[in-house]
Design a protein around this motif. Structure first.
Motif, short mmCIF file in Angstrom:
data_model
loop_
_atom_site.label_atom_id
_atom_site.label_comp_id
_atom_site.label_asym_id
_atom_site.label_seq_id
_atom_site.Cartn_x
_atom_site.Cartn_y
_atom_site.Cartn_z
N MET A 1 0.85 -1.18 0.00
CA MET A 1 0.00 0.00 0.00
C MET A 1 0.89 1.24 0.00
N ARG A 2 0.50 2.23 -0.78
CA ARG A 2 1.25 3.47 -0.86
C ARG A 2 0.84 4.35 0.32
N ASP A 3 1.83 4.76 1.10
CA ASP A 3 1.53 5.54 2.29
C ASP A 3 2.35 6.83 2.31
N ARG A 4 2.25 7.53 3.41
CA ARG A 4 2.92 8.82 3.56
C ARG A 4 4.44 8.68 3.42
N ALA A 5 4.99 7.61 3.97
CA ALA A 5 6.44 7.39 3.89
C ALA A 5 6.88 7.23 2.43
N ASP A 6 6.09 6.52 1.63
CA ASP A 6 6.39 6.37 0.20
C ASP A 6 6.38 7.73 -0.49
N PHE A 7 5.38 8.55 -0.17
CA PHE A 7 5.29 9.88 -0.78
C PHE A 7 6.48 10.74 -0.37
N GLU A 8 6.81 10.75 0.91
CA GLU A 8 7.95 11.54 1.38
C GLU A 8 9.24 11.09 0.72
N PRO B 1 4.43 25.69 -9.61
CA PRO B 1 3.77 24.52 -10.20
C PRO B 1 4.28 23.20 -9.64
N LEU B 2 5.56 23.16 -9.25
CA LEU B 2 6.08 21.93 -8.65
C LEU B 2 5.37 21.64 -7.34
N GLN B 3 5.25 22.63 -6.48
CA GLN B 3 4.59 22.42 -5.19
C GLN B 3 3.12 22.04 -5.37
N THR B 4 2.47 22.70 -6.33
CA THR B 4 1.06 22.37 -6.59
C THR B 4 0.93 20.95 -7.13
N ALA B 5 1.82 20.58 -8.04
CA ALA B 5 1.78 19.22 -8.60
C ALA B 5 2.01 18.17 -7.52
N LEU B 6 2.93 18.44 -6.61
CA LEU B 6 3.18 17.49 -5.52
C LEU B 6 1.99 17.41 -4.58
N ALA B 7 1.35 18.53 -4.32
CA ALA B 7 0.16 18.51 -3.47
C ALA B 7 -0.96 17.70 -4.13
N LYS B 8 -1.13 17.88 -5.44
CA LYS B 8 -2.14 17.11 -6.16
C LYS B 8 -1.77 15.62 -6.17
N ALA B 9 -0.48 15.34 -6.31
CA ALA B 9 -0.03 13.94 -6.30
C ALA B 9 -0.34 13.29 -4.95
N TRP B 10 -0.15 14.04 -3.88
CA TRP B 10 -0.45 13.48 -2.56
C TRP B 10 -1.93 13.13 -2.44
N LEU B 11 -2.78 14.02 -2.95
CA LEU B 11 -4.22 13.76 -2.88
C LEU B 11 -4.62 12.54 -3.71
N ALA B 12 -3.87 12.27 -4.78
CA ALA B 12 -4.18 11.13 -5.66
C ALA B 12 -3.18 9.99 -5.46
N TRP B 13 -2.41 10.03 -4.40
CA TRP B 13 -1.27 9.13 -4.22
C TRP B 13 -1.62 7.65 -4.38
N ARG B 14 -2.73 7.23 -3.86
CA ARG B 14 -3.09 5.81 -3.96
C ARG B 14 -3.56 5.41 -5.35
N ARG B 15 -3.89 6.42 -6.18
CA ARG B 15 -4.39 6.12 -7.52
C ARG B 15 -3.34 6.29 -8.61
N ASP C 1 4.39 4.20 -10.55
CA ASP C 1 5.29 5.23 -11.07
C ASP C 1 4.54 6.56 -11.12
N PRO C 2 4.70 7.41 -10.12
CA PRO C 2 3.97 8.68 -10.08
C PRO C 2 4.53 9.74 -11.03
N ASP C 3 5.71 9.50 -11.62
CA ASP C 3 6.32 10.52 -12.48
C ASP C 3 5.40 11.02 -13.59
N PRO C 4 4.77 10.15 -14.37
CA PRO C 4 3.91 10.68 -15.44
C PRO C 4 2.82 11.62 -14.93
N TYR C 5 2.22 11.26 -13.81
CA TYR C 5 1.17 12.11 -13.23
C TYR C 5 1.74 13.47 -12.84
#
Length: 87
Positions: free
Chosen positions: A1-8, A35-49, A53-57
């Motif tokens: 499962m993708r969690d906060r530690a994975d995101f960090e 835009p980097l900070q915004t993209a990372l914030a959006k990635a966190w909200l969609a992290w489990r989806r 490989d979160p790079d393309p998102y």
């Protein structure tokens, strides 16, 4: 499962490269951070989806945000040129 530690871990490992990409798109280091900070914030909200490989998102989000900034700038540029007094 993708969690906060994975995101960090992802942010720690990829932030410098993502920032360089954002800079190449907008040609300004300070502007690239937004835009980097915004993209990372959006990635966190969609992290489990975002999958394994979160790079393309994240890259796609950065690109869309910077394109939107360009559109906003062009709009302001046109408004300013229309507002200039005739000489």
């Amino acid at each position: 499962m993708r969690d906060r530690a994975d995101f960090e871990r992802y942010v720690e490992q990829r932030s410098a490269r993502l920032l360089r990409t954002a800079y190449l798109l907008c040609r300004d280091w300070g502007t690239a951070e937004d835009p980097l900070q915004t993209a990372l914030a959006k990635a966190w909200l969609a992290w489990r989806r975002v999958g394994d490989d979160p790079d393309p998102y994240v890259y796609r989000t950065i690109n869309m945000l910077i394109e939107g900034m360009d559109d906003d700038f062009e709009g302001w540029e046109a408004q300013l040129s229309e507002a200039e007094p005739s000489r």
